[in-house]
Design an enzyme around this catalytic site. Sequence first.
Site, PDB file in Angstrom:
ATOM      1  N   GLU A  98      -5.109   1.775   2.657  1.00 41.22           N
ATOM      2  CA  GLU A  98      -5.023   0.531   3.436  1.00 41.22           C
ATOM      3  C   GLU A  98      -5.131   0.849   4.914  1.00 41.22           C
ATOM      4  O   GLU A  98      -5.786   0.133   5.670  1.00 41.22           O
ATOM      5  CB  GLU A  98      -3.698  -0.179   3.134  1.00 41.22           C
ATOM      6  CG  GLU A  98      -3.622  -1.605   3.686  1.00 41.22           C
ATOM      7  CD  GLU A  98      -3.140  -1.698   5.131  1.00 41.22           C
ATOM      8  OE1 GLU A  98      -3.269  -2.781   5.722  1.00 41.22           O
ATOM      9  OE2 GLU A  98      -2.655  -0.703   5.687  1.00 41.22           O
ATOM     10  N   GLU A  99      -4.471   1.930   5.304  1.00 41.66           N
ATOM     11  CA  GLU A  99      -4.356   2.234   6.736  1.00 41.66           C
ATOM     12  C   GLU A  99      -5.676   2.667   7.373  1.00 41.66           C
ATOM     13  O   GLU A  99      -5.770   2.753   8.593  1.00 41.66           O
ATOM     14  CB  GLU A  99      -3.292   3.330   6.959  1.00 41.66           C
ATOM     15  CG  GLU A  99      -1.870   2.898   6.595  1.00 41.66           C
ATOM     16  CD  GLU A  99      -1.280   1.893   7.577  1.00 41.66           C
ATOM     17  OE1 GLU A  99      -2.004   1.453   8.497  1.00 41.66           O
ATOM     18  OE2 GLU A  99      -0.100   1.549   7.407  1.00 41.66           O
ATOM     19  N   ASP A 129      -0.186   4.307   0.946  1.00 44.81           N
ATOM     20  CA  ASP A 129      -0.526   5.302   1.973  1.00 44.81           C
ATOM     21  C   ASP A 129       0.197   4.974   3.277  1.00 44.81           C
ATOM     22  O   ASP A 129       0.661   3.850   3.495  1.00 44.81           O
ATOM     23  CB  ASP A 129      -2.043   5.376   2.202  1.00 44.81           C
ATOM     24  CG  ASP A 129      -2.638   4.061   2.686  1.00 44.81           C
ATOM     25  OD1 ASP A 129      -2.263   3.000   2.142  1.00 44.81           O
ATOM     26  OD2 ASP A 129      -3.459   4.085   3.619  1.00 44.81           O
ATOM     27  N   ASP A 181       6.487   0.355   6.912  1.00 43.53           N
ATOM     28  CA  ASP A 181       5.065   0.104   6.601  1.00 43.53           C
ATOM     29  C   ASP A 181       4.592   1.068   5.535  1.00 43.53           C
ATOM     30  O   ASP A 181       4.031   2.095   5.850  1.00 43.53           O
ATOM     31  CB  ASP A 181       4.259   0.240   7.907  1.00 43.53           C
ATOM     32  CG  ASP A 181       2.812  -0.168   7.744  1.00 43.53           C
ATOM     33  OD1 ASP A 181       2.466  -0.750   6.704  1.00 43.53           O
ATOM     34  OD2 ASP A 181       2.023   0.115   8.652  1.00 43.53           O
ATOM     35  N   GLU A 231       3.732  -6.631   3.943  1.00 44.59           N
ATOM     36  CA  GLU A 231       3.672  -5.920   5.230  1.00 44.59           C
ATOM     37  C   GLU A 231       4.843  -6.376   6.096  1.00 44.59           C
ATOM     38  O   GLU A 231       5.324  -7.517   5.967  1.00 44.59           O
ATOM     39  CB  GLU A 231       2.352  -6.244   5.959  1.00 44.59           C
ATOM     40  CG  GLU A 231       1.118  -5.667   5.303  1.00 44.59           C
ATOM     41  CD  GLU A 231       0.880  -4.197   5.647  1.00 44.59           C
ATOM     42  OE1 GLU A 231       1.693  -3.605   6.391  1.00 44.59           O
ATOM     43  OE2 GLU A 231      -0.113  -3.644   5.145  1.00 44.59           O
ATOM     44  N   HIS A 273       3.905   2.782  12.340  1.00 42.06           N
ATOM     45  CA  HIS A 273       2.996   3.754  12.985  1.00 42.06           C
ATOM     46  C   HIS A 273       3.666   4.532  14.118  1.00 42.06           C
ATOM     47  O   HIS A 273       3.016   5.317  14.787  1.00 42.06           O
ATOM     48  CB  HIS A 273       1.714   3.068  13.523  1.00 42.06           C
ATOM     49  CG  HIS A 273       0.934   2.340  12.478  1.00 42.06           C
ATOM     50  ND1 HIS A 273      -0.385   1.979  12.648  1.00 42.06           N
ATOM     51  CD2 HIS A 273       1.275   1.906  11.238  1.00 42.06           C
ATOM     52  CE1 HIS A 273      -0.805   1.345  11.550  1.00 42.06           C
ATOM     53  NE2 HIS A 273       0.192   1.286  10.695  1.00 42.06           N
ATOM     54  N   HIS A 314       0.851  -1.203   0.000  1.00 35.88           N
ATOM     55  CA  HIS A 314       0.000   0.000   0.000  1.00 35.88           C
ATOM     56  C   HIS A 314       0.878   1.242   0.000  1.00 35.88           C
ATOM     57  O   HIS A 314       1.932   1.274   0.630  1.00 35.88           O
ATOM     58  CB  HIS A 314      -0.982   0.000   1.180  1.00 35.88           C
ATOM     59  CG  HIS A 314      -0.364  -0.071   2.543  1.00 35.88           C
ATOM     60  ND1 HIS A 314       0.142   1.033   3.182  1.00 35.88           N
ATOM     61  CD2 HIS A 314      -0.178  -1.108   3.396  1.00 35.88           C
ATOM     62  CE1 HIS A 314       0.600   0.688   4.375  1.00 35.88           C
ATOM     63  NE2 HIS A 314       0.436  -0.607   4.525  1.00 35.88           N
TER      64      HIS A 314
HETATM   65 ZN   LIG Z   1       0.872  -1.557   6.320  1.00 38.08          ZN
END
Ligand SMILES: [Zn+2]
Length: 388
Positions: free
Chosen positions: A138-139, A76, A106, A166, A360, A74
Amino acid sequence: MTPPTSPAEILARLVGFDSVSSRSNLAIIRWIGDYLAELGVPVETVAAPDGQPKANLWASIGPDRDGGIVLSGHTDVVPVEGQPWSSDPFTLRDGGDRWFGRGTSDMKGFIALCLALVPEMLKRALKTPLHFAFSYDEEIGCLGAPSLIAEIGKRFKQPRIAIIGEPTELKLGTRHKGCYSFTTTVTGKDGHSSQPERGLNAILAAAEVATELGRIYDRLRHDGPFDKSFDPPHGTLNLGRITGGTAINIIARTCSIDWDFRGVPGTGPDLVLKPLQAFIDEKLLPRLRATASEAAVETNPRVAVPPLIEEKDGAAEELMRLLTGQNDSFGMSFATEAGQFQAAGLSAIVCGPGSIRQAHQPDEFIMKEQLGLGEALLRRVIDWAAAN
Ligand SMILES: [Zn+2]
């Protein structure tokens, strides 16, 4: 443009795009598209069906046939606001044995590796096609990938395997919980706060809904269903936000609760929805309606990410065991797009460089060693696709 060649150079370009989910991802998709076009790889995009300025990207290398391998990532990233970063999150920073930057783990690191290896993929006469599936949003609940996946078997050839890159530190993630979120809204009747009996207070009614959700969760924790390969081994239910009322001197007319359920594979949100609806229909609503005929309690779905169900003799796991030499697999506590690919008939596995512990976080990073190991693994994927 002259395409950058090293994974680090490409990662620096990708990190440089502020592709936080709340913003457009078109700039990063355009850059990736230009990069691939420069190398002679045709690119397809799938625009966001809801008209947002966002898009998924699909590209194929190798023979034009079914049965290929999807490398999925992903584009984003999660927001950086409120996080204590030591440097600009959108500028790749060399930290010696690691690279700092939002999305390094990520999962722009994985995408950078995929792109860096395109020249090698092109040099080899692949027998099995390799596809890139790069998504958006995705997030915020795997919202982007479905419109891309819907084209599989139509605009795009039907692959056999999906590797979702991931960050698992290249361990084999073969199962994860599903994630479903809902908003339950209570509608009452407003009025002056000095005369509560003339209205119906939605906040008080929503508090009963919240308490009931707490009871349902207690039962999930104690009675299951359980799957010991997850921590915690049962489905979880979280009340994340409550919003209601207008002012201190007005009887609250509406109140909403946002909640999510993460169920072990093989279970769905009915585990919560059914008992909740029974409570509402049999106990709560009749009582509310006796006070105000317009009273209502409604539960609306927000996000639904299917679980990744462990496959028996799955092709993806078999391939990745062969290429990594690993005999173990694990259950992930986080949801991914893998379940969506699996639901479209692909054998899916989650395996990528970097650690979810760094995802994150402020000062997100990826260890250079992880990138190197990821690159070596993708080379083995290419070798396999050239031989099989
Ligand atoms: Zn991810």
